[in-house]
Design a protein around this motif. Structure first.
Motif, PDB file in Angstrom:
ATOM      1  N   GLN A  45       0.823  -1.210   0.000  1.00 29.18           N
ATOM      2  CA  GLN A  45       0.000   0.000   0.000  1.00 29.18           C
ATOM      3  C   GLN A  45       0.862   1.268   0.000  1.00 29.18           C
ATOM      4  OE1 GLN A  45      -3.735   0.234   1.395  1.00 29.18           O
ATOM      5  NE2 GLN A  45      -4.055  -1.804   0.569  1.00 29.18           N
ATOM      6  N   ALA A  48       1.983   1.941  -3.389  1.00 33.04           N
ATOM      7  CA  ALA A  48       0.917   2.486  -4.235  1.00 33.04           C
ATOM      8  C   ALA A  48       0.512   3.896  -3.812  1.00 33.04           C
ATOM      9  CB  ALA A  48      -0.292   1.567  -4.214  1.00 33.04           C
ATOM     10  N   GLY A  49       0.993   4.349  -2.640  1.00 30.84           N
ATOM     11  CA  GLY A  49       0.763   5.746  -2.260  1.00 30.84           C
ATOM     12  C   GLY A  49      -0.321   5.988  -1.235  1.00 30.84           C
ATOM     13  N   PRO A  72      -1.321   8.674  -5.383  1.00 29.35           N
ATOM     14  CA  PRO A  72      -1.563   7.322  -5.909  1.00 29.35           C
ATOM     15  C   PRO A  72      -1.870   7.315  -7.412  1.00 29.35           C
ATOM     16  CG  PRO A  72      -2.794   7.666  -3.880  1.00 29.35           C
ATOM     17  CD  PRO A  72      -2.163   8.978  -4.223  1.00 29.35           C
ATOM     18  N   ALA A  76       0.116   5.557 -10.427  1.00 33.61           N
ATOM     19  CA  ALA A  76      -0.555   4.636 -11.350  1.00 33.61           C
ATOM     20  C   ALA A  76      -0.274   5.037 -12.793  1.00 33.61           C
ATOM     21  CB  ALA A  76      -2.050   4.625 -11.081  1.00 33.61           C
ATOM     22  N   PHE A  81       0.958  -0.621 -10.423  1.00 32.65           N
ATOM     23  CA  PHE A  81      -0.375  -1.193 -10.249  1.00 32.65           C
ATOM     24  C   PHE A  81      -0.403  -2.066  -9.003  1.00 32.65           C
ATOM     25  CE2 PHE A  81      -3.456  -4.586 -10.662  1.00 32.65           C
ATOM     26  CZ  PHE A  81      -4.594  -3.921 -11.088  1.00 32.65           C
ATOM     27  N   LEU A  82      -1.439  -1.902  -8.201  1.00 33.05           N
ATOM     28  CA  LEU A  82      -1.602  -2.740  -7.014  1.00 33.05           C
ATOM     29  C   LEU A  82      -2.864  -3.586  -7.148  1.00 33.05           C
ATOM     30  CD1 LEU A  82      -1.088  -3.623  -4.036  1.00 33.05           C
ATOM     31  CD2 LEU A  82      -2.292  -1.549  -3.322  1.00 33.05           C
ATOM     32  N   ALA A  83      -2.691  -4.892  -7.083  1.00 35.42           N
ATOM     33  CA  ALA A  83      -3.859  -5.778  -6.986  1.00 35.42           C
ATOM     34  C   ALA A  83      -4.100  -5.984  -5.496  1.00 35.42           C
ATOM     35  CB  ALA A  83      -3.589  -7.096  -7.685  1.00 35.42           C
ATOM     36  N   PHE A  84      -5.267  -5.565  -5.027  1.00 36.13           N
ATOM     37  CA  PHE A  84      -5.532  -5.527  -3.586  1.00 36.13           C
ATOM     38  C   PHE A  84      -5.766  -6.909  -2.990  1.00 36.13           C
ATOM     39  CE2 PHE A  84      -6.433  -0.995  -2.400  1.00 36.13           C
ATOM     40  CZ  PHE A  84      -6.121  -0.440  -3.628  1.00 36.13           C
ATOM     41  N   PRO A  87     -10.039  -6.487  -2.379  1.00 38.97           N
ATOM     42  CA  PRO A  87     -10.570  -5.470  -3.305  1.00 38.97           C
ATOM     43  C   PRO A  87     -11.842  -4.831  -2.748  1.00 38.97           C
ATOM     44  CG  PRO A  87     -10.004  -7.495  -4.469  1.00 38.97           C
ATOM     45  CD  PRO A  87      -9.934  -7.808  -3.010  1.00 38.97           C
ATOM     46  N   GLU A 155      -9.227  -8.069 -10.382  1.00 39.94           N
ATOM     47  CA  GLU A 155      -7.975  -7.330 -10.198  1.00 39.94           C
ATOM     48  C   GLU A 155      -7.002  -7.634 -11.337  1.00 39.94           C
ATOM     49  OE1 GLU A 155      -9.290  -5.253  -7.642  1.00 39.94           O
ATOM     50  OE2 GLU A 155      -7.186  -5.177  -7.043  1.00 39.94           O
ATOM     51  N   GLN A 158      -8.092  -6.043 -14.527  1.00 43.57           N
ATOM     52  CA  GLN A 158      -7.740  -4.616 -14.583  1.00 43.57           C
ATOM     53  C   GLN A 158      -6.263  -4.438 -14.893  1.00 43.57           C
ATOM     54  OE1 GLN A 158      -9.190  -2.385 -11.156  1.00 43.57           O
ATOM     55  NE2 GLN A 158     -10.924  -3.761 -11.013  1.00 43.57           N
TER      56      GLN A 158
ATOM     57  N   PHE B 392      -9.137   5.583  -2.514  1.00 42.42           N
ATOM     58  CA  PHE B 392      -7.786   5.091  -2.775  1.00 42.42           C
ATOM     59  C   PHE B 392      -7.798   4.068  -3.906  1.00 42.42           C
ATOM     60  CE2 PHE B 392      -4.310   2.008  -1.644  1.00 42.42           C
ATOM     61  CZ  PHE B 392      -3.257   2.831  -2.005  1.00 42.42           C
ATOM     62  N   TYR B 393      -8.769   3.183  -3.866  1.00 43.91           N
ATOM     63  CA  TYR B 393      -8.875   2.153  -4.907  1.00 43.91           C
ATOM     64  C   TYR B 393      -8.952   2.792  -6.293  1.00 43.91           C
ATOM     65  CZ  TYR B 393     -10.471  -2.198  -7.136  1.00 43.91           C
ATOM     66  OH  TYR B 393     -10.589  -3.313  -7.927  1.00 43.91           O
ATOM     67  N   GLN B 395      -8.038   5.779  -7.152  1.00 43.19           N
ATOM     68  CA  GLN B 395      -6.807   6.506  -7.464  1.00 43.19           C
ATOM     69  C   GLN B 395      -5.698   5.574  -7.935  1.00 43.19           C
ATOM     70  OE1 GLN B 395      -6.786   9.157  -3.724  1.00 43.19           O
ATOM     71  NE2 GLN B 395      -5.547  10.250  -5.214  1.00 43.19           N
ATOM     72  N   THR B 396      -5.631   4.382  -7.337  1.00 40.01           N
ATOM     73  CA  THR B 396      -4.578   3.456  -7.768  1.00 40.01           C
ATOM     74  C   THR B 396      -4.793   2.993  -9.200  1.00 40.01           C
ATOM     75  OG1 THR B 396      -5.738   1.478  -6.986  1.00 40.01           O
ATOM     76  CG2 THR B 396      -4.192   2.511  -5.449  1.00 40.01           C
ATOM     77  N   ARG B 397      -5.933   3.334  -9.775  1.00 40.48           N
ATOM     78  CA  ARG B 397      -6.167   2.993 -11.187  1.00 40.48           C
ATOM     79  C   ARG B 397      -5.943   4.209 -12.083  1.00 40.48           C
ATOM     80  NH1 ARG B 397      -5.411  -1.220  -8.510  1.00 40.48           N
ATOM     81  NH2 ARG B 397      -6.927  -2.913  -8.577  1.00 40.48           N
ATOM     82  N   GLY B 398      -5.357   5.244 -11.516  1.00 38.53           N
ATOM     83  CA  GLY B 398      -4.957   6.385 -12.349  1.00 38.53           C
ATOM     84  C   GLY B 398      -5.921   7.552 -12.370  1.00 38.53           C
TER      85      GLY B 398
END
Ligand SMILES: Nc1ncnc2c1ncn2[C@@H]1O[C@H](COP(=O)(O)OP(=O)(O)OP(=O)(O)O)[C@@H](O)[C@H]1O
Ligand SMILES: [Mg+2]
Lengths: 256, 446
Positions: A45, A48-49, A72, A76, A81-84, A87, A155, A158, B392-393, B395-398
């Protein structure tokens, strides 16, 4: 590509990451293992920021730039890229709608034109096929009512659409059956190239049968306690983490 | 409100009323006594103050103290091009009123289906005087409703819809009330009457917008009569200027097994007050009342609802959502009355608010008056904020923070739009909503 130097991070006054050092070069796959609560997700995390974690010391150099000041979304757009692990469900926003906004935000960042609905549809159909994700799910709200496996596949889906330079997968394999696991592995392997790198956080050696890592690291109590090649994962599976924790306690940690 | 202001405002509207009386022909002559009685009522009650329980949270002093010119006194040249942004489809029957006056050259009724009468109200007052006289101002009471009284006294033109028994009208009817306040503040009193005979079905859309100028006062009223088993879908978009004042009265009367679905969206003006009331006056009726509003700056939206379950076995659903930014204020008051005979009533009231700033304020007050014993009556109010994990979710996708916030606000708000049955209208409303959100363009069409 990525160099983490002496990274310390706090949350609510607790120090969780206690001086992480890790170098990941382009083309490599690194696996991070370690006991529950050792800080693996925190590290993912922070990379990812996520701003709930306060970085108190150290730096993260990505593509030659310290990215700690980047938001973040900027990270990106730079290809992280972060796969949580867990999710998030977002009611009211469909996956395809949000993903198009994401793709176009990144294209804008690169100075490219926005994709129109038709082109976008073509891409997501192709990628959904790759991870065997039912396209019906894409018109539903993000992860809402998805099964655990569907969330994880979403995830990876994406990731396949966004084609990151550095992918961080946080326990994407946990709770997956062997078929779903193979699909996830295939998604990652398809993206594998000399310009990209992947960090895989996992508890299970099983995934690493399908995505063979170049390095395996063990995170214990906020520090990398041990690093080795792919055979380390097998050893961990057989012996558990206790012997490494002992190493740490004896001050014998090996940094990568 | 100061006494001086009160006098002034009464004077303003007294002058307006005298002008109207002198012109005499406002609509049919038979209407004049009704107007007079309503004005007498208004003159007696005056503008409400925050000491009146029903108006506790909404101070109309800026309206009472404002000086307005009667809309119909103001000449306005409006082109088809200017009204385009307010249209959602070509495939409807369109009526246009500018500053309270019906504009036949801008309206497009096309071919009117068999069994439907649709025209402007003042024409109907002559051509269908029997129906108009039987219903107009009978449903919307002027008692304890000074603004409704003022509307009845001053009523400008508006929509008249009459659907004969068993007729289903597939094309929506759209009436556009636009104000051109370029030469100073004007006041208008739009008035609509919808009568749906037994087993008929119709969809009506009302849009209130500002063409130019800033401050103006719209005091609208709509009466809906749904006879046995009639289905009425009613949508309302209020997108007037940010300095406009808007008061509306919607009074619905429902007979046995009738269904009325009403949804309204307010995109923020200086002050908006919607009085929405329905009487479920026959067994088996259903009403669903939905609303969505957005406020920013010092805007104020007050939704004041009354659902009166007068007969047994009726269901009602109220679903209202608000998005509040800046120092915006949102009021929701929902009164549900279940009369003694109204057994097996099933009423649900929901009010959800999304607070985007510390300075915004929400007041949500249910008021249940249940006199029957075998009823299901639930209400719930929630006030939420943007969820940081969701943010946050995204944002992590840009997606940048502001756009991500807008996306979450849009997701919250657009839930209300899913009940809008006319697809082109749903898209139009969601577009309107997006333009009010930062980076809305990035989110594109859904
Ligand atoms: N807000 C918080 N306040 C205090 N402690 C926290 C907070 N958030 C996380 N922690 C702690 O930080 C530690 C590291 O958590 P993290 O989720 O990074 O572990 P993990 O290695 O990913 O574990 P797992 O294998 O179970 O996923 C845990 O001990 C957790 O309890
Ligand atoms: Mg974890």
């Amino acid at each position: 590509m990525l160099e983490i130097r002496n990274l310390h991070a706090h949350v609510d006054g607790h120090e969780i990451l206690k001086g992480i050092n890790l170098t990941v070069n382009a083309g490599e796959v690194h696996s991070i293992m370690g006991p529950n609560g050792s800080g693996k997700s925190t590290l993912a995390q922070v990379l990812a920021g996520r701003d709930t974690y306060e970085v108190t010391e150290g730096e993260i150099i990505y593509k030659g730039q310290n990215i700690l000041e980047l938001s973040p979304d900027e990270r990106a757009c730079e290809g992280i890229f972060l796969a949580f692990q867990y999710p998030v469900e977002i009611p009211g926003v469909t996956t395809s709608y949000f993903l198009r906004a994401a793709v176009n935000a990144m294209r804008k960042h690169r100075g490219e034109e926005a994709l129109d609905a038709m082109d976008f549809l073509k891409i997501i159909k192709e990628k959904a096929k790759l991870v065997k994700l039912d396209t019906k799910l894409l018109s539903r709200a993000i992860n809402e009512g998805f099964s655990g496996g569907e969330k994880k596949r979403n995830e990876i889906f994406q990731m396949a659409v966004l084609e990151p330079t550095l992918a961080i997968l946080d326990e994407t394999d946990s709770g997956l059956d062997i078929d779903a696991l193979k699909i996830v592995a295939e998604g990652v392997n398809t993206l594998r190239s000399k310009d990209r790198a992947t960090i895989i956080v996992t508890h299970y050696q099983r995934l690493l049968d399908y995505i063979v890592p170049d390095f395996v690291h063990v995170l214990v109590d906020g520090k990398i306690a041990h690093s080795g090649g792919k055979e380390l994962a097998l050893e961990l599976e057989a012996k558990g983490y206790a012997w490494i924790s002992d190493d740490v306690n004896n001050g014998a940690a090996v940094a990568s | 409100m100061s006494v001086a202001n009160m006098t002034k405002s009464k004077d303003t509207f007294l002058t307006h009323f005298e002008q109207l009386e002198n012109q005499g022909s406002g609509a049919a002559a038979w209407l004049l006594p009704t107007r007079k009685a309503a004005f007498a009522r208004f003159a007696e009650d005056g503008f409400p103050t925050t000491r009146d329980e029903d108006w506790r949270y909404t101070n109309v002093a800026p309206i009472a103290g404002g000086s307005f010119t009667r809309g119909c006194e103001v000449e306005s040249k409006v082109t088809t091009k200017q009204i385009e942004p307010f249209l959602f489809t070509d495939d409807c029957m369109l009526l246009v009123c500018i500053n309270g006056q019906y504009m036949s050259e801008l309206s497009q009724l096309g071919e009117i289906p068999e069994g439907l009468v649709v025209c402007n109200l003042s024409e109907a007052a002559q051509s269908h005087s029997d129906i108009v006289e039987a219903h107009l101002a009978r449903v919307a009471s002027t008692k304890q409703a000074p603004l409704a009284a003022l509307n009845t006294a001053m009523m400008d033109d508006g929509l008249f819809v009459y659907i004969k028994k068993g007729v289903t009208v597939t094309k929506p009817i759209h009436i556009l009330f636009l104000t051109d306040a370029d030469n100073g503040a004007v006041s208008t009193h739009p008035r609509n009457l919808i009568v749906a005979e037994a087993s008929s079905q119709v969809s009506v859309v009302e849009t209130y917008g500002t063409l130019s100028g800033k401050s103006h006062f719209t005091n609208a009223a709509t009466e809906i009569i749904a006879l046995d088993n009639a289905h009425v879908f009613h949508y309302r978009l209020q997108c007037e200027s940010e300095d406009a004042y808007h008061v509306s009265t919607m009074q619905i009367h429902q007979h046995r097994d009738s269904q009325v679905h009403a949804f309204g969206m307010s995109l923020g003006s200086a002050l908006v007050r919607n009085n929405i009331a329905t009487v479920l006056d026959g067994p088996g009726g259903h009403c669903s009342l939905g609303g969505l509003y957005l406020v920013d700056g010092t805007q104020h939206v007050d939704n004041f609802l009354t659902v009166d379950h007068a007969k047994p076995n009726c269901t009602s659903r109220e679903f209202f959502k608000g998005v509040l930014q800046g120092e915006g204020k949102g009021i929701f008051r929902g009164r549900i009355i279940v009369r003694k005979d109204a057994q097996k009533t099933d009423a649900v009231q929901t009010n959800r608010s999304l607070l985007l700033s510390d300075k915004a304020m929400v007041e949500s007050k249910p008021q249940l008056e249940i006199l029957a014993d075998d009823v299901k009556c639930t209400h719930g109010a929630t006030i939420g904020q943007i969820n940081e994990d969701e943010l946050f979710y995204l944002q992590t996708r840009g997606i940048n923070e502001q756009a991500a916030r807008s996306l979450l606000v849009f997701a919250f708000a657009s839930e209300c739009l899913s009940d809008v049955r006319i697809e082109s209208l749903r898209k139009h409303l969601s577009k309107r909503l997006l333009t009010r959100l930062p980076h809305g363009e990035l989110l594109g069409d859904s």
